[in-house]
Each structure stands twice: as structure tokens, then as C-alpha cells.
Design a protein around this motif. Structure first.
Motif, short mmCIF file in Angstrom:
data_model
loop_
_atom_site.label_atom_id
_atom_site.label_comp_id
_atom_site.label_asym_id
_atom_site.label_seq_id
_atom_site.Cartn_x
_atom_site.Cartn_y
_atom_site.Cartn_z
N VAL A 233 49.00 40.92 48.47
CA VAL A 233 49.18 40.88 47.02
C VAL A 233 50.29 41.83 46.60
CG1 VAL A 233 48.04 41.27 44.79
CG2 VAL A 233 46.71 40.41 46.74
N PHE B 299 52.32 43.32 42.94
CA PHE B 299 52.12 43.41 41.50
C PHE B 299 53.31 44.09 40.85
CE2 PHE B 299 50.81 46.43 38.10
CZ PHE B 299 50.54 45.50 37.12
N VAL C 249 51.09 39.03 41.23
CA VAL C 249 50.35 39.30 40.01
C VAL C 249 51.29 39.94 38.99
CG1 VAL C 249 48.39 40.51 38.98
CG2 VAL C 249 48.24 39.65 41.33
N GLU D 222 46.58 34.60 39.56
CA GLU D 222 46.16 35.79 38.81
C GLU D 222 47.21 36.28 37.82
OE1 GLU D 222 43.26 37.14 38.77
OE2 GLU D 222 42.27 36.26 40.52
N PHE E 42 43.68 43.55 33.80
CA PHE E 42 43.58 42.70 34.99
C PHE E 42 42.23 42.91 35.66
CE2 PHE E 42 48.08 43.04 34.24
CZ PHE E 42 48.61 41.80 34.61
N TRP F 156 40.79 43.48 38.75
CA TRP F 156 41.20 43.85 40.11
C TRP F 156 40.18 43.41 41.16
CZ3 TRP F 156 46.03 44.35 40.09
CH2 TRP F 156 46.70 44.99 39.04
N VAL G 168 41.42 40.04 41.85
CA VAL G 168 42.73 40.11 42.51
C VAL G 168 42.59 40.49 43.97
CG1 VAL G 168 44.90 41.41 42.60
CG2 VAL G 168 44.03 40.60 40.40
#
Length: 342
Positions: free
Chosen positions: A5, A7, A53, A78, A119, A121, A124
Motif C-alpha cells: 500500500v 499513500f 490510497v 480505498e 481514512f 486504516w 486499508v
């Protein structure tokens, strides 16, 4: 293997054609890019389950951006829809002794207006193995800095490995905090650090006597710099530092070093001439370093993969590094001739 992931902010990139000055001709080339999205795209190209994200407004430009990122196989599920605008950056590509220039137009962007609690998490990081962030998002606003720290804390609580490219952007730190005031806390959650010498000095306030304008690099000083970073952040297991010898906008020497708790390594060095586009070069190193650490037990090989990947990026227009792992390994193996493949 779990999900990787990243961000941060993705922007509309508006570039003057070729090597023209801004508005030398009445057109701009429109694409998309940003440090964290560049990493997600490259990891997807290497075969990893990558997710990106961010926050974007609900309009046609943002939708085109999401489609572009999704087209590389990146999970965009997301992405939060909020705010009124996405950030923009303007790029003028330099040549010879004229440097490239970047002008930001990202104040008040969707991600800059986000903050802690915006968000989920837990969602995520469900199934995630790795989380990547940079020093760019915390520079956008106080709320974005708080959000970035919240994300890193949540990743650590979820047992996810955290990497951070310390990226220092002096044009962005305008909301009253200096970079070290924010980044020292954030980097306390980081397992894998990625930087250049300026990032270590200006993002973290960690420095040794390194002259970045000397043309030739004193690797002994980089050995000391990497040691000082790991000493300052005992939970960090490894740091990779890019070594760019910038002789002109077109010609750079390119290599890197890394240090873990077992010692210091230098990579192979490439002489890159006739650079097509160096923007995104650091992100291509970051994604290559993350991938290399998965591909190889030998960390020198991980470093060499990252340097080869980022070497190839200098030949590709746009932010994204559009190469495969096989192409990177071919350059690692010594095939740098550029001959036509038939």
C-alpha cells in the motif's frame, strides 16, 4: 505475499513540450503523477499486489486520473472522494546547463484538506504486508501531517512494514512547521528509509560534511551519513541513499548506497547521458528498493535492482516507471547496449 500500500497525493502534471520553456508554445502535455502513486504503479509492474490510497474530488479530471492508475493493475478501492480540487504541478524540462523547473499549484487540494479519522486504516491495511509514504504529504498542511503520522502508527499497529522516502520539498513547507519537527516523529515508525543526501539533512536534520555540488561523490561521507541515520532511529533496519552526480541536466552519474545493521554497501554505477525525463527517478529507486528486498536475500542485489530500475526510468517520459522486472534484471546482468531487440 500480502498487499503493498502507498499513500499520498497524485497530481495533474502539465509539462511544456519537449525542452521548451513554459508557454514557449501555447500547449502543455497533461499526464498524472506523484511520489507515492509512482511507487504503486512500479510495484504493480513488477508483479506485486499494489494499492494506492489518496483523496480526490469527484470530477472528470480526477476520474481520468483514477482510471489511469487502475490501468496498471493498481487497486484504487480505498481512494476517498472529497474536496474541490486535485493538485497540479507544472514541469519545464531542462537541457545541458539549464535545470528543470517545477511549479506547484496544490494548495487546498483534496489530500491537503484531509486529516486524522478521514481514512479507515483497518480496511486499508487488511491483508497488507507493506506501507509506503513520503515526506511530501506531511509538507502539505498540518492536517495532512497529522494524517500521515496516524497512517504510520496504524500500519505499525497492524504489523505492516513501513517504508518512507524522506523527500524534502522546500517549496511546500509553508504552514509553520519545519520538516524536522514533523518528520522526526513520523520516521520513528519507519523500518526502511529511502533518501538522498539533502533529504537526510533537511527532512531529518541529520548531516555530515557532504558537498552535493562537488561533481564527484565522497562515498566515505555517505557511509558516515547512513550510519548516523540508523544511529538516530534505532527501529529503522535499513536505509538506501541515492548518489546522483549531476554534471548537467542531460548527463548524470547514478548509483546508490545502503546500510543495514550488518554493514554498508555500494551499488553498481551508471553513466546516464541524454536523459529523457528525470522526474520520478527517486520514486523509481524507492519502488525498486522495495521490490529488490522481496526478490533477493542478498541486500546488495536488492540495491542493484533499485539502481538499475531507476536508471531505466531516466529514459521514459512521464512520472511512471514503465518497465518490467525482467527488463531491470537484464540491465543488472550487464546488457546496457540499447540495441534493438528483434
Amino acid at each position: 505475499m500480502g498487499k503493498f500500500v502507498s499513500f499520498g497525493e497524485i497530481m495533474l502534471r502539465l509539462k511544456s513540450p519537449g525542452h521548451e520553456r513554459f508557454f514557449q508554445s501555447p500547449s502543455l502535455e497533461a499526464t498524472f503523477g506523484g511520489g507515492e502513486s509512482n511507487v504503486a504503479v512500479a510495484l504493480a509492474n513488477y508483479g506485486f499486489d499494489a494499492a494506492f490510497v489518496t483523496a480526490l474530488p469527484d470530477n472528470d479530471i480526477a476520474e481520468a486520473c483514477v482510471r489511469e492508475v487502475r490501468s496498471f493493475g493498481v487497486d484504487v478501492g480505498e481512494i476517498r472522494r472529497s474536496g474541490d480540487r486535485m493538485g497540479i504541478y507544472f514541469l519545464e524540462c531542462g537541457a545541458n546547463q539549464r535545470p528543470s523547473k517545477v511549479v506547484y499549484d496544490r494548495a487546498g487540494s483534496a489530500i491537503a484538506e484531509c486529516g486524522p479519522g478521514d481514512f479507515d486504516w483497518t480496511s486499508v491495511f487488511d491483508g497488507a504486508e507493506w506501507f509506503h509514504i513520503t515526506g511530501i504529504t506531511p509538507a502539505l498542511s498540518q492536517s495532512a501531517a497529522d494524517l500521515s503520522i496516524e497512517a504510520c502508527r496504524a500500519a505499525k499497529d497492524a504489523g505492516v512494514t513501513v517504508s518512507c522516502d524522506f523527500n524534502y520539498r522546500g517549496k511546500l513547507w509553508k504552514y509553520g512547521k519545519s520538516a524536522p519537527e514533523v518528520m522526526r516523529e513520523l520516521v520513528g515508525y519507519v523500518d526502511v528509509g529511502i533518501a538522498n543526501e539533502e533529504d537526510c539533512q533537511k527532512s531529518l536534520g541529520v548531516s555530515v560534511d557532504v558537498d552535493v555540488h562537488a561533481g564527484e561523490l565522497d562515498t566515505v561521507k555517505y557511509e558516515a551519513l547512513s550510519a548516523k541515520v540508523l544511529e538516530s532511529y534505532p527501529d529503522m533496519s535499513i536505509i538506501g541513499i541515492t548518489l546522483r552526480e549531476s554534471r548537467s541536466a542531460d548527463t548524470n552519474g547514478w548509483s546508490a548506497c545502503m546500510r543495514d545493521r550488518d554493514g554498508f554497501e555500494l551499488s553498481r554505477r551508471y553513466e546516464i547521458a541524454d536523459i529523457v525525463d528525470r522526474v520520478g527517478g527517486g520514486d523509481s529507486f524507492a519502488s525498486g528498493f522495495i521490490a529488490g528486498l522481496q526478490f533477493y536475500e542478498d541486500r546488495r542485489q536488492s540495491l542493484d535492482f533499485a539502481v538499475a530500475a531507476s536508471c531505466l526510468k531516466h529514459s521514459i517520459p512521464g512520472d511512471f516507471n514503465r518497465v518490467s522486472a525482467a527488463e531491470v534484471r537484464k540491465l543488472m546482468g550487464g546488457d546496457a547496449s540499447g540495441r534493438v531487440q528483434r
